[in-house]
Design an enzyme around this catalytic site. Structure first.
Site, PDB file in Angstrom:
ATOM      1  N   HIS A  72       0.822  -1.213   0.000  1.00 21.12           N
ATOM      2  CA  HIS A  72       0.000   0.000   0.000  1.00 21.12           C
ATOM      3  C   HIS A  72       0.858   1.267   0.000  1.00 21.12           C
ATOM      4  O   HIS A  72       1.893   1.350   0.649  1.00 21.12           O
ATOM      5  CB  HIS A  72      -1.013  -0.008   1.146  1.00 21.12           C
ATOM      6  CG  HIS A  72      -0.464   0.062   2.544  1.00 21.12           C
ATOM      7  ND1 HIS A  72      -0.210   1.260   3.183  1.00 21.12           N
ATOM      8  CD2 HIS A  72      -0.170  -0.911   3.447  1.00 21.12           C
ATOM      9  CE1 HIS A  72       0.207   1.027   4.414  1.00 21.12           C
ATOM     10  NE2 HIS A  72       0.253  -0.282   4.600  1.00 21.12           N
ATOM     11  N   GLU A 217      -5.132   1.658   2.425  1.00 22.95           N
ATOM     12  CA  GLU A 217      -5.054   0.470   3.281  1.00 22.95           C
ATOM     13  C   GLU A 217      -5.267   0.845   4.740  1.00 22.95           C
ATOM     14  O   GLU A 217      -5.921   0.104   5.489  1.00 22.95           O
ATOM     15  CB  GLU A 217      -3.695  -0.215   3.107  1.00 22.95           C
ATOM     16  CG  GLU A 217      -3.569  -1.566   3.817  1.00 22.95           C
ATOM     17  CD  GLU A 217      -3.125  -1.486   5.273  1.00 22.95           C
ATOM     18  OE1 GLU A 217      -3.211  -2.495   5.979  1.00 22.95           O
ATOM     19  OE2 GLU A 217      -2.703  -0.380   5.702  1.00 22.95           O
TER      20      GLU A 217
END
Length: 360
Positions: A72, A217
């Protein structure tokens, strides 16, 4: 291109300064994506993005298995919710960050036009944290100073409600093997995924491979959910940190992982709530351990019923995905984070060898 441990450690030391320092709180990852595209401008992949802002590199291999590896791009941060009449900024959090991380920190605010403005965050209790009788429990007890005398001064700077804020921890090199910095969760793994893309660039006998640099995320793996729903992988692996609890005051029975142990293979996370957690696919875990042993790659296991990664949310999509995680031990997560470059190299090697093993 082939894996080389010494070169990996050298490249990580050089590139993590830029990767850590780039601005990228959840929902504001575009500067990170632009840096990744610059790093990978010479690779022969199909490159795309989706409506969420995920950056996706796809290489069609000869294998039938469709593999998604995610790292992420976002970092925990803040978002401006109010500007008062005296020119102070009041904020809410983007992701899981505790109030004790805020005292006297240098922050960077990005305006709508992309300008970066310095600020300092402090609390309603002036002075050092040890002058507080109790630790603040909410981000609402903190404000940001940007050198303004009024709300109009702030507006004239280009700052407005809804701008994102990054807490700045410059990269520092500690001893012979350790590095501290901002957003090593997950920029250390952005580096690892970039390197994996390069390692597989000239390989044909690989699975159908998707490298997903995901967004958001830290606020619920929203980017990974969308990417996996669209790609429909057979296997999904999240690259993320594993808690290194080898610090004073942590009993042996509460140890998760330690710096210098190598790559970390995830077995479970967040099962304490029963919602959104991961029990890694047993076949995936077994193959990762087999790969590590066959290639003499140091590794440890993470079995910790807290935290979550992209894989925790991808596993149950599309009727079920074989999901797991390859990680690196990290100290002081969501603060001044610290990793060991030897563990970073071991993580990349395990990931690379594991992906190659899926074509055998």
């Amino acid at each position: 291109m082939e894996f080389n441990r010494e070169n990996t450690e050298k490249e990580f030391r050089e590139r993590i300064v830029g990767l850590s320092g780039v601005f990228g709180p959840s929902g504001f990852e575009d500067e990170v994506a632009n840096l990744i595209k610059e790093h990978l401008k010479d690779v022969d992949y199909e490159i795309s993005s989706d409506i969420m802002g995920n950056l996706i590199f796809h290489k069609k291999g000869k294998g039938k298995t469709r593999v998604l590896i995610s790292a992420h791009m976002d970092e925990i941060g803040l978002i401006i919710r109010h500007i008062d009449s005296k020119g102070f900024l009041w904020v809410d959090t983007l992701g899981g960050i505790a109030p004790q991380q805020f005292f006297g920190k240098h922050v960077i605010i990005r305006t709508e036009e992309g300008k970066h403005i310095d600020g300092i965050i402090n609390s309603l209790h002036p002075g050092r944290p040890d002058r507080c009788h109790t630790m603040p429990e909410s981000v609402h007890e903190f404000f940001i100073e940007v050198g303004a005398d009024s709300k109009q001064d702030v507006i004239d700077m280009g700052i407005e409600v809804g701008n994102a804020v990054s807490i700045d921890y410059p990269v520092i090199f500690l001893g012979n093997h350790r590095i501290g910095g901002k957003a090593l969760d997950d920029r250390a793994f952005v580096f690892i995924l970039e390197e994996l893309v390069k390692l597989l660039d000239d390989k044909d006998n690989i699975p159908d491979f998707y490298a997903v640099f995901s967004v958001q995320e830290e606020v619920g793996a929203r980017g990974a959910i969308v990417a996996a729903s669209n790609i429909k992988p057979d296997i999904a692996i999240a690259l993320d940190m594993s808690l290194a609890t080898d610090i004073p005051g942590v009993p042996d029975a509460e140890c998760v992982n330690a710096l210098g142990e190598g790559a970390s293979i995830k077995v479970m996370d967040k099962l304490g709530t029963g919602i959104g957690g991961l029990l890694s696919n047993r076949e995936v875990v077994s193959q990762m351990k087999k790969t590590a042993k066959e290639n003499n790659i140091p590794y440890c296991i993470e079995a910790y019923a807290a935290g979550a990664t992209d894989a925790s949310f991808m596993q149950t999509l599309n009727g079920g995905i074989k999901a797991g995680g390859i990680q690196t031990p990290m100290r002081y997560v969501h603060s001044y984070e610290v990793v060991d470059v030897r563990d970073v190299a071991a993580t990349l090697e395990l990931l690379y060898r594991y992906v190659l093993s899926l074509s055998e």
